[in-house]
Design a protein around this motif. Sequence first.
Motif, short mmCIF file in Angstrom:
data_model
loop_
_atom_site.label_atom_id
_atom_site.label_comp_id
_atom_site.label_asym_id
_atom_site.label_seq_id
_atom_site.Cartn_x
_atom_site.Cartn_y
_atom_site.Cartn_z
N SER A 4 0.85 -1.19 0.00
CA SER A 4 0.00 0.00 0.00
C SER A 4 0.88 1.24 0.00
CB SER A 4 -0.93 0.01 1.22
OG SER A 4 -0.23 0.48 2.36
N GLU A 5 0.30 2.35 -0.46
CA GLU A 5 1.06 3.59 -0.51
C GLU A 5 1.58 4.00 0.87
OE1 GLU A 5 -1.44 2.96 -2.51
OE2 GLU A 5 -0.41 3.30 -4.41
N LEU A 6 0.75 3.81 1.89
CA LEU A 6 1.20 4.18 3.24
C LEU A 6 2.34 3.29 3.71
CD1 LEU A 6 -2.16 5.03 5.02
CD2 LEU A 6 -0.44 6.60 4.11
N ASP A 7 2.28 2.00 3.38
CA ASP A 7 3.39 1.11 3.75
C ASP A 7 4.65 1.46 2.97
OD1 ASP A 7 1.84 -0.29 5.57
OD2 ASP A 7 1.34 -1.88 4.16
N ILE A 8 4.50 1.79 1.70
CA ILE A 8 5.65 2.21 0.88
C ILE A 8 6.28 3.45 1.51
CG2 ILE A 8 6.28 3.29 -1.31
CD1 ILE A 8 4.21 1.40 -2.65
N LEU A 9 5.44 4.41 1.86
CA LEU A 9 5.96 5.66 2.42
C LEU A 9 6.59 5.44 3.80
CD1 LEU A 9 3.14 8.09 1.27
CD2 LEU A 9 5.49 7.97 0.40
N TYR A 111 13.03 2.56 -4.43
CA TYR A 111 12.18 3.60 -5.03
C TYR A 111 11.66 3.20 -6.40
CZ TYR A 111 13.24 6.74 -1.20
OH TYR A 111 13.33 7.30 0.05
N ARG A 112 12.48 2.53 -7.18
CA ARG A 112 12.00 2.06 -8.49
C ARG A 112 10.87 1.05 -8.32
NH1 ARG A 112 17.86 1.71 -11.51
NH2 ARG A 112 17.97 3.95 -11.99
N GLN A 113 11.04 0.12 -7.41
CA GLN A 113 10.00 -0.88 -7.16
C GLN A 113 8.75 -0.23 -6.57
OE1 GLN A 113 10.53 -4.14 -8.05
NE2 GLN A 113 8.35 -4.39 -7.72
N ALA A 114 8.93 0.73 -5.69
CA ALA A 114 7.80 1.43 -5.09
C ALA A 114 7.02 2.20 -6.15
CB ALA A 114 8.28 2.38 -3.99
N ALA A 115 7.72 2.82 -7.09
CA ALA A 115 7.03 3.54 -8.16
C ALA A 115 6.20 2.58 -9.01
CB ALA A 115 8.05 4.28 -9.03
N GLU A 116 6.72 1.40 -9.26
CA GLU A 116 5.98 0.40 -10.03
C GLU A 116 4.76 -0.11 -9.26
OE1 GLU A 116 8.31 -2.85 -11.54
OE2 GLU A 116 9.91 -1.49 -12.20
N ASN A 117 4.90 -0.28 -7.95
CA ASN A 117 3.83 -0.88 -7.15
C ASN A 117 2.75 0.10 -6.71
OD1 ASN A 117 5.12 -3.30 -7.37
ND2 ASN A 117 5.97 -3.28 -5.33
N SER A 118 3.04 1.37 -6.72
CA SER A 118 2.08 2.35 -6.23
C SER A 118 0.94 2.54 -7.22
CB SER A 118 2.77 3.69 -5.97
OG SER A 118 1.83 4.63 -5.53
N CYS A 127 8.59 8.83 -5.96
CA CYS A 127 9.54 7.70 -5.91
C CYS A 127 10.48 7.71 -7.11
CB CYS A 127 8.78 6.38 -5.83
SG CYS A 127 8.03 6.11 -4.20
N ARG A 128 9.96 8.05 -8.28
CA ARG A 128 10.83 8.14 -9.46
C ARG A 128 11.87 9.24 -9.28
NH1 ARG A 128 5.86 8.22 -12.72
NH2 ARG A 128 5.30 6.07 -13.04
N GLN A 129 11.43 10.38 -8.76
CA GLN A 129 12.36 11.48 -8.54
C GLN A 129 13.42 11.09 -7.52
OE1 GLN A 129 10.95 15.03 -6.57
NE2 GLN A 129 12.43 16.30 -7.65
#
Length: 161
Positions: A4-9, A111-118, A127-129
């Motif tokens: 989830s976005e909150l878990d990613i963050l 961050y690359r994986q998080a951008a893909e999963n979000s 995340c990309r930045q």
Amino acid sequence: MPDSELDILKTAIVNEMEALQFYILAAQLVKDPETKEAFTFLADEEEMHKDRLTGLYRKIAHNQPVGEVLIEETPSPHIFEPGKAKPESSSLEVSLFHICILMEKASIDFYRQAAENSRREEVKALCRQLADWENSHLEILQRIYDHLKEEWWRQQGFSAA
């Protein structure tokens, strides 16, 4: 990878906090003023990332409008140049820069994986930045590390020169 976005963050915030603390400690350990300045600059960058991620987390957690989440680029103080790294480097500096490289690589991958999963575009963009910024840190750190490592090998008498 969190889903989830909150878990990613939350994971990203912890990662940035850990990097921040490492760079602060590294700055305290080294003697060379330019190397100390480099680690202090990196600590400041990581703190800025952590603050932006924390703000985004709070907005998403409270269902508030997110707005612009990108981080303004900080101009480089040009302290990450291999030529500025002192050739009389110690094994401590070589080791610290190697650890920095490993941390930056892990951050880029995350961050690359998080951008893909979000699923949220603002999280993807941030995340990309962050991945791009960590990659620019990585490239500079790798050049410094390579320079310091070769100098250290030369000091130890293992260089052909």
